[in-house]
Enzyme design. Structure first.
Site, PDB file in Angstrom:
ATOM      1  N   LYS A 283      -5.445 -14.058 -40.964  1.00  0.00           N
ATOM      2  CA  LYS A 283      -4.656 -15.038 -41.065  1.00  0.00           C
ATOM      3  C   LYS A 283      -3.489 -15.058 -39.972  1.00  0.00           C
ATOM      4  O   LYS A 283      -3.092 -16.080 -39.465  1.00  0.00           O
ATOM      5  CB  LYS A 283      -3.860 -14.691 -42.386  1.00  0.00           C
ATOM      6  CG  LYS A 283      -2.668 -15.684 -42.700  1.00  0.00           C
ATOM      7  CD  LYS A 283      -3.209 -17.025 -43.051  1.00  0.00           C
ATOM      8  CE  LYS A 283      -1.951 -18.201 -42.982  1.00  0.00           C
ATOM      9  NZ  LYS A 283      -0.917 -17.922 -44.218  1.00  0.00           N
ATOM     10  N   LEU A 284      -3.125 -13.585 -39.714  1.00  0.00           N
ATOM     11  CA  LEU A 284      -2.286 -13.595 -38.386  1.00  0.00           C
ATOM     12  C   LEU A 284      -2.780 -14.126 -37.254  1.00  0.00           C
ATOM     13  O   LEU A 284      -1.942 -14.805 -36.408  1.00  0.00           O
ATOM     14  CB  LEU A 284      -1.685 -12.072 -38.344  1.00  0.00           C
ATOM     15  CG  LEU A 284      -0.866 -11.451 -39.458  1.00  0.00           C
ATOM     16  CD1 LEU A 284      -0.596 -10.089 -39.300  1.00  0.00           C
ATOM     17  CD2 LEU A 284       0.462 -12.370 -39.617  1.00  0.00           C
TER      18      LEU A 284
END
Length: 279
Positions: free
Chosen positions: A174-175
């Site tokens: 996600k990052l």
């Protein structure tokens, strides 16, 4: 879990959490919800659910618990001080849908071991609109067998469920996704600066690129889900995500700083981009 429809506990009824919870209830899963403020439950009006008076009550009544909270400290508070881990039965699954540090995801899994609770980190991508339209992407870290158990729940609000590896892999994915989005925003900002200096009609150019090979989600979102009304707020959220990203990649050294700096610049540029596209 012996039922075809495991009992789902839910904590977090914000912009994404509320439509995700509604989708779960709509799909026929028994939904148990805890909220700090009773008024927060209004977003579930018209849907079938059971309100729990305490976090511990929710844990006792649930086979799978989803947390859609703001940050890791909020998750830690609910899971430990709130008594969630102690109340969950052996074999229950705890899913953290919030965006946070991969290291915290691994820590949460370790904290759950003495309670025989299984943990997944499963941050989502797609924003409020994706949650409402049930087209989120779920990036999952954890044991593949546990992912398979929870997948039917994910599929009530998501079109893509990606298992990326062990504990923390979902957060890492996600990052990285967020970083690319923000770097693309900076690409757009620099491109529009050049186009403006060359005298092009920026609105017309944006429409052409949206329809062509240079398009991206970053560009498609401008003027649609990202407007002059919400761009400042979204920019602040993106900068928070980039602070988490910096901490997550700190051990990789300064050779990755150019990408990080570009993404931060893209987050900072978002309000200006919204104004340019809608002017």
């Amino acid at each position: 879990m012996t039922s075809m429809h495991p009992r789902i506990g839910w904590i977090g009824l914000g912009d994404q959490g509320a439509p995700m919870a509604r989708a779960i209830a709509e799909a026929g899963f028994p939904l148990h919800v805890w909220a700090r403020h009773k008024a927060s439950l209004d977003v579930l009006d018209g849907f079938t659910y059971e309100a729990c008076s305490t976090v511990a009550d929710l844990g006792t009544d649930s086979d799978i618990v989803g947390l859609c909270l703001n940050d890791d400290p909020d998750v830690r508070e609910v899971v430990t001080n709130g008594g969630l881990l102690e109340s969950l039965k052996p074999g229950a699954v705890l899913v953290n849908f919030g965006t946070g540090l991969p290291a915290f995801a691994a820590e949460l899994a370790r904290l759950a071991v003495p309670h025989q609770v299984r943990v997944l980190d499963a941050p989502v991508s797609g924003g409020h609109a994706g949650a409402v339209e049930k087209r989120l992407t779920v990036l999952v870290g954890g044991d593949p067998d546990v992912v398979a158990t929870v997948r039917p729940v994910f599929e009530t609000f998501a079109t893509t469920v990606a298992h990326l590896g062990g504990h923390g892999a979902g957060q890492t994915g996600k990052l990285l996704n967020n970083t690319l989005l923000m770097a693309n925003q900076q690409n757009i900002a620099e491109l529009l600066d050049v186009a403006g200096r060359l005298g092009l009609d920026l609105s017309a150019l944006v429409n052409v690129i949206r329809a062509g090979t240079g398009s991206s989600v970053a560009l498609q979102s401008l003027g649609c889900t990202i407007t002059t009304d919400n761009a400042e707020h979204l920019s602040r959220l993106q900068l928070i995500d980039m602070d988490i990203y910096r901490k997550a990649v700190a051990l990789l050294g300064d050779e990755i700083d150019p990408l990080t700096d570009r993404a931060v610049a893209g987050a900072e540029a978002l309000p200006r981009l919204a104004r340019l596209v809608t002017s």
